[in-house]
Design a protein around this motif. Structure first.
Motif, PDB file in Angstrom:
ATOM      1  N   ARG A 169      -1.063  -2.576  -3.591  1.00 10.41           N
ATOM      2  CA  ARG A 169      -2.396  -2.818  -3.055  1.00 10.41           C
ATOM      3  C   ARG A 169      -3.025  -1.498  -2.636  1.00 10.41           C
ATOM      4  O   ARG A 169      -2.325  -0.525  -2.362  1.00 10.41           O
ATOM      5  N   THR A 170      -4.352  -1.492  -2.583  1.00 15.94           N
ATOM      6  CA  THR A 170      -5.045  -0.343  -2.005  1.00 15.94           C
ATOM      7  C   THR A 170      -5.250  -0.595  -0.517  1.00 15.94           C
ATOM      8  O   THR A 170      -5.281  -1.750  -0.071  1.00 15.94           O
ATOM      9  N   THR A 171      -5.390   0.487   0.235  1.00 12.46           N
ATOM     10  CA  THR A 171      -5.511   0.347   1.687  1.00 12.46           C
ATOM     11  C   THR A 171      -6.782  -0.392   2.060  1.00 12.46           C
ATOM     12  O   THR A 171      -6.766  -1.366   2.808  1.00 12.46           O
ATOM     13  N   THR A 196       0.827  -1.203   0.000  1.00 11.95           N
ATOM     14  CA  THR A 196       0.000   0.000   0.000  1.00 11.95           C
ATOM     15  C   THR A 196       0.865   1.258   0.000  1.00 11.95           C
ATOM     16  O   THR A 196       0.486   2.275  -0.596  1.00 11.95           O
ATOM     17  N   GLU A 252       0.276   4.250  -2.542  1.00 11.92           N
ATOM     18  CA  GLU A 252      -0.147   5.538  -2.009  1.00 11.92           C
ATOM     19  C   GLU A 252       0.837   6.662  -2.324  1.00 11.92           C
ATOM     20  O   GLU A 252       0.440   7.784  -2.615  1.00 11.92           O
TER      21      GLU A 252
END
Length: 275
Positions: A220-222, A182, A186
């Motif tokens: 990955r997304t959070t 992440t 991000e």
């Protein structure tokens, strides 16, 4: 040319309006004046630019200002993040980069929102996983952020470099892998690549585990998920966590950790009532 002149006029009108809304006395200037707000030279002084240049901007002269000047003006005029974004749009036709916020930390309103969740640990983190906001429940259940220096509040540093934090994770490998993936996503999304590269270099040199996971290039997304920690006073607590965007601050992310079961809620209740 006509459009350029109209854009410069909108910028000048906006600067003038924001300037006239400021309280001169509250900012340390002589409050006795015929017109409201600050004088042009006072705004220029606060923004560290010349009075002539600022006057030209209000008069629609001198061309488009640079992002650096716009950020200086946003601070001088005490603009909110939404107002700063509007300043960029009328000044140079696009939004500011997300990785360069006008203000550090979180607003009082957001802190009050965190504090209104006495049984739900909640934190606010930057794109590079620096914790800059938290509530009492987070301090009791996750880490005593108030007792740490700012650079010690970085989640990646804690996970990879602090043995106590590592031992508190029921599945350290899964947590570490999630954080690295992440983090990669991000920092690019928020335009924080430069700040991230410094942290990546540090962690790669100090942690073989970080270097290994970083080399895998996972993203990955959070999002949301579950997390179990081993707490020294109440034993294992499982949380269901969710991630939320913060309007006007695309560089920040709010994380809320809800006790997963009635038993976990009871542990949080005991933990919060002990202190």
């Amino acid at each position: 040319m006509l459009q350029d002149a109209a854009d410069r006029h909108r910028l000048g009108a906006y600067l003038r309006d924001r300037r006239q809304r400021l309280d001169a006395a509250a900012l340390g200037f002589d409050g006795r004046r015929r017109t409201p707000g600050l004088r042009r030279e006072e705004v220029a002084q606060r923004a560290h630019i010349s009075t002539t240049w600022y006057t030209w901007l209000e008069q629609g002269r001198g061309g488009a200002p640079s992002p650096r000047v716009l950020d200086s003006l946003a601070r001088a005029l005490m603009l909110t993040e939404a107002e700063r974004e509007h300043l960029y749009l009328v000044g140079i036709g696009h939004r500011p980069k997300a990785g360069a916020p006008a203000q550090e930390g979180i607003s009082g309103r957001l802190q009050r929102f965190l504090d209104a969740m006495p049984m739900i640990p909640a934190t606010v983190a930057t794109a590079t996983w620096d914790i800059i906001g938290w509530n009492r429940a987070a301090r009791l259940a996750l880490a005593d952020y108030e007792a740490m220096a700012p650079d010690e509040r970085n989640i990646l540093r804690r996970i990879f470099l602090d043995p106590a934090t590592r031992a508190a994770q029921s599945d350290w490998e899964a947590v570490a892998r999630f954080l690295v993936a992440t983090f990669r996503a991000e920092t690019v999304r928020a335009g924080a690549d430069a700040r991230a590269s410094v942290l990546v270099a540090e962690l790669s040199a100090r942690s073989a585990d970080f270097a290994r996971l970083w080399s895998e290039n996972d993203v990955r997304t959070t999002g949301e998920g579950a997390k179990t920690i081993r707490h020294a006073r109440v034993g294992e607590i499982t949380f269901e966590f969710s991630s939320f965007a913060i309007d006007g601050r695309p560089d920040l992310r709010l994380m809320a950790y809800v006790p997963a079961t009635a038993g976990d809620l009871d542990k949080m209740s005991r933990l919060c009532s002990e202190v």
